[in-house]
Design a protein around this motif. Sequence first.
Motif, PDB file in Angstrom:
ATOM      1  N   THR A  62       0.828  -1.202   0.000  1.00  0.00           N
ATOM      2  CA  THR A  62       0.000   0.000   0.000  1.00  0.00           C
ATOM      3  C   THR A  62       0.863   1.254   0.000  1.00  0.00           C
ATOM      4  O   THR A  62       1.784   1.375   0.820  1.00  0.00           O
ATOM      5  N   LEU A  63       0.562   2.177  -0.889  1.00  0.00           N
ATOM      6  CA  LEU A  63       1.234   3.471  -0.897  1.00  0.00           C
ATOM      7  C   LEU A  63       0.634   4.323   0.221  1.00  0.00           C
ATOM      8  O   LEU A  63      -0.547   4.653   0.206  1.00  0.00           O
ATOM      9  N   ILE A  64       1.467   4.680   1.214  1.00  0.00           N
ATOM     10  CA  ILE A  64       0.963   5.447   2.359  1.00  0.00           C
ATOM     11  C   ILE A  64       1.592   6.834   2.430  1.00  0.00           C
ATOM     12  O   ILE A  64       1.343   7.584   3.371  1.00  0.00           O
ATOM     13  N   GLY A  65       2.409   7.166   1.473  1.00  0.00           N
ATOM     14  CA  GLY A  65       3.027   8.481   1.371  1.00  0.00           C
ATOM     15  C   GLY A  65       3.614   8.611  -0.018  1.00  0.00           C
ATOM     16  O   GLY A  65       3.736   7.625  -0.738  1.00  0.00           O
ATOM     17  N   PRO A  66       3.999   9.813  -0.425  1.00  0.00           N
ATOM     18  CA  PRO A  66       4.501   9.993  -1.784  1.00  0.00           C
ATOM     19  C   PRO A  66       5.656   9.073  -2.153  1.00  0.00           C
ATOM     20  O   PRO A  66       5.818   8.715  -3.313  1.00  0.00           O
ATOM     21  N   ARG A  67       6.456   8.669  -1.152  1.00  0.00           N
ATOM     22  CA  ARG A  67       7.592   7.787  -1.459  1.00  0.00           C
ATOM     23  C   ARG A  67       7.621   6.548  -0.575  1.00  0.00           C
ATOM     24  O   ARG A  67       8.639   5.851  -0.514  1.00  0.00           O
ATOM     25  N   TRP A  68       6.513   6.243   0.090  1.00  0.00           N
ATOM     26  CA  TRP A  68       6.531   5.158   1.069  1.00  0.00           C
ATOM     27  C   TRP A  68       5.456   4.113   0.782  1.00  0.00           C
ATOM     28  O   TRP A  68       4.298   4.433   0.569  1.00  0.00           O
ATOM     29  N   VAL A  69       5.881   2.845   0.835  1.00  0.00           N
ATOM     30  CA  VAL A  69       4.978   1.707   0.654  1.00  0.00           C
ATOM     31  C   VAL A  69       5.022   0.851   1.914  1.00  0.00           C
ATOM     32  O   VAL A  69       6.095   0.597   2.479  1.00  0.00           O
ATOM     33  N   LEU A  70       3.856   0.392   2.346  1.00  0.00           N
ATOM     34  CA  LEU A  70       3.743  -0.504   3.490  1.00  0.00           C
ATOM     35  C   LEU A  70       3.406  -1.903   2.993  1.00  0.00           C
ATOM     36  O   LEU A  70       2.486  -2.087   2.197  1.00  0.00           O
ATOM     37  N   THR A  71       4.174  -2.891   3.456  1.00  0.00           N
ATOM     38  CA  THR A  71       3.913  -4.273   3.090  1.00  0.00           C
ATOM     39  C   THR A  71       4.212  -5.149   4.298  1.00  0.00           C
ATOM     40  O   THR A  71       4.427  -4.647   5.408  1.00  0.00           O
ATOM     41  N   ALA A  72       4.215  -6.459   4.109  1.00  0.00           N
ATOM     42  CA  ALA A  72       4.476  -7.385   5.207  1.00  0.00           C
ATOM     43  C   ALA A  72       5.968  -7.664   5.334  1.00  0.00           C
ATOM     44  O   ALA A  72       6.692  -7.728   4.333  1.00  0.00           O
ATOM     45  N   GLY A  73       6.428  -7.863   6.557  1.00  0.00           N
ATOM     46  CA  GLY A  73       7.823  -8.179   6.784  1.00  0.00           C
ATOM     47  C   GLY A  73       8.248  -9.479   6.133  1.00  0.00           C
ATOM     48  O   GLY A  73       9.376  -9.612   5.649  1.00  0.00           O
ATOM     49  N   HIS A  74       7.319 -10.452   6.099  1.00  0.00           N
ATOM     50  CA  HIS A  74       7.692 -11.763   5.544  1.00  0.00           C
ATOM     51  C   HIS A  74       7.828 -11.737   4.020  1.00  0.00           C
ATOM     52  O   HIS A  74       8.266 -12.719   3.427  1.00  0.00           O
ATOM     53  N   CYS A  75       7.466 -10.608   3.408  1.00  0.00           N
ATOM     54  CA  CYS A  75       7.643 -10.465   1.959  1.00  0.00           C
ATOM     55  C   CYS A  75       9.081 -10.145   1.582  1.00  0.00           C
ATOM     56  O   CYS A  75       9.452 -10.213   0.404  1.00  0.00           O
ATOM     57  N   ILE A  76       9.887  -9.761   2.563  1.00  0.00           N
ATOM     58  CA  ILE A  76      11.245  -9.296   2.303  1.00  0.00           C
ATOM     59  C   ILE A  76      12.261 -10.355   2.723  1.00  0.00           C
ATOM     60  O   ILE A  76      12.232 -10.838   3.862  1.00  0.00           O
ATOM     61  N   TRP A  77      13.134 -10.696   1.791  1.00  0.00           N
ATOM     62  CA  TRP A  77      14.215 -11.643   2.087  1.00  0.00           C
ATOM     63  C   TRP A  77      15.551 -10.973   1.791  1.00  0.00           C
ATOM     64  O   TRP A  77      15.729 -10.361   0.735  1.00  0.00           O
ATOM     65  N   GLY A 120       3.979 -11.744  15.697  1.00  0.00           N
ATOM     66  CA  GLY A 120       3.455 -10.522  15.084  1.00  0.00           C
ATOM     67  C   GLY A 120       4.551  -9.624  14.526  1.00  0.00           C
ATOM     68  O   GLY A 120       5.621 -10.084  14.140  1.00  0.00           O
ATOM     69  N   ASN A 121       4.253  -8.328  14.463  1.00  0.00           N
ATOM     70  CA  ASN A 121       5.190  -7.313  13.946  1.00  0.00           C
ATOM     71  C   ASN A 121       5.539  -7.546  12.478  1.00  0.00           C
ATOM     72  O   ASN A 121       6.634  -7.196  12.023  1.00  0.00           O
ATOM     73  N   ASP A 122       4.591  -8.111  11.737  1.00  0.00           N
ATOM     74  CA  ASP A 122       4.834  -8.488  10.342  1.00  0.00           C
ATOM     75  C   ASP A 122       4.629  -7.281   9.430  1.00  0.00           C
ATOM     76  O   ASP A 122       3.636  -7.174   8.713  1.00  0.00           O
ATOM     77  N   LEU A 123       5.596  -6.359   9.467  1.00  0.00           N
ATOM     78  CA  LEU A 123       5.505  -5.127   8.702  1.00  0.00           C
ATOM     79  C   LEU A 123       6.854  -4.764   8.100  1.00  0.00           C
ATOM     80  O   LEU A 123       7.902  -5.059   8.675  1.00  0.00           O
ATOM     81  N   ALA A 124       6.810  -4.097   6.962  1.00  0.00           N
ATOM     82  CA  ALA A 124       8.018  -3.525   6.365  1.00  0.00           C
ATOM     83  C   ALA A 124       7.646  -2.252   5.632  1.00  0.00           C
ATOM     84  O   ALA A 124       6.575  -2.164   5.010  1.00  0.00           O
ATOM     85  N   LEU A 125       8.510  -1.254   5.723  1.00  0.00           N
ATOM     86  CA  LEU A 125       8.362   0.007   5.002  1.00  0.00           C
ATOM     87  C   LEU A 125       9.372   0.038   3.857  1.00  0.00           C
ATOM     88  O   LEU A 125      10.542  -0.313   4.046  1.00  0.00           O
ATOM     89  N   LEU A 126       8.919   0.452   2.698  1.00  0.00           N
ATOM     90  CA  LEU A 126       9.778   0.565   1.535  1.00  0.00           C
ATOM     91  C   LEU A 126       9.818   2.016   1.088  1.00  0.00           C
ATOM     92  O   LEU A 126       8.768   2.623   0.852  1.00  0.00           O
ATOM     93  N   LYS A 127      11.010   2.571   0.988  1.00  0.00           N
ATOM     94  CA  LYS A 127      11.146   3.940   0.483  1.00  0.00           C
ATOM     95  C   LYS A 127      11.497   3.881  -0.998  1.00  0.00           C
ATOM     96  O   LYS A 127      12.496   3.265  -1.390  1.00  0.00           O
TER      97      LYS A 127
END
Length: 265
Positions: A62-77, A120-127
């Motif tokens: 999800t785009l939550i800011g002009p340069r920021w995306v929110l996704t799940a932590g388990h999506c990132i390896w 829990g805490n299954d979150l990641a921010l992508l810039k």
Amino acid sequence: MMQMLVFLLLQAAYVFGCGTPAVPPDTSRVVNGEDARPHSWPWQISLQVKHGSRYHHTCGGTLIGPRWVLTAGHCIWPGDVYRVVLGEHDMSAQEGTEQIRDILRIIVHPKWDIDFVADGNDLALLKLDKSPIMKDSVGVACLPEAEISELGCETLYTRIIHGPMPDKLQQASLPVVEHSLCTRSDWWGATIKSTMICAGGDVVSGCHGDSGGPLNCLGQDGRWYIQGVTSFVSSRTCNEVKKPTVFTRVSAFTEWLITKKKLYY
């Protein structure tokens, strides 16, 4: 001080017209899942991972800011190379609305542990490397106020399915399952924490490739808020009785999200 920061940044989000798609989603007949109206969820993104010389859809976000995306932590390896595609509706076609951005920075929640998903805490921010062009097909979702646990609003789940299922963005109505019910021993039990939301699981639920996608909630102000990030389903089947889809509850992490966005602006 933190409350003031949250208030000011939530106000700033309104400047960008968060949660107000130019193409209203069709919510009149959503029951078991259907194709979404094109670009009616303009904050939905496709997170894609590089395999060889090509990129493939791996998670939603999800785009939550002009340069920021929110996704799940388990999506990132670690070691994988990712990109974000915005303005996508049909993954089988080039529609001319797509915008591709590289990822400048990845911030996985420090307490996320792939070996202990139930913590829990299954979150990641992508810039993103640069802001997308905001238009009808690309927009920003609103973040909920911190610590709101009772949704009390219409929830719609959106997902990008790529592969044997339809390639178009899907939407489905997912009734929220009360925490007291979802934590019963014959449901999810102690696996469910207060920082999670249970939804669906009767007729429709999340499935593979849906991870990181948003649980959208229509607020009383007419804006759409991202209340959940798709975390996990039953390992046996995607739509198991008494095993609804589990989402990370965004309002439990609003202050962390805003702090990180501010720190790495």
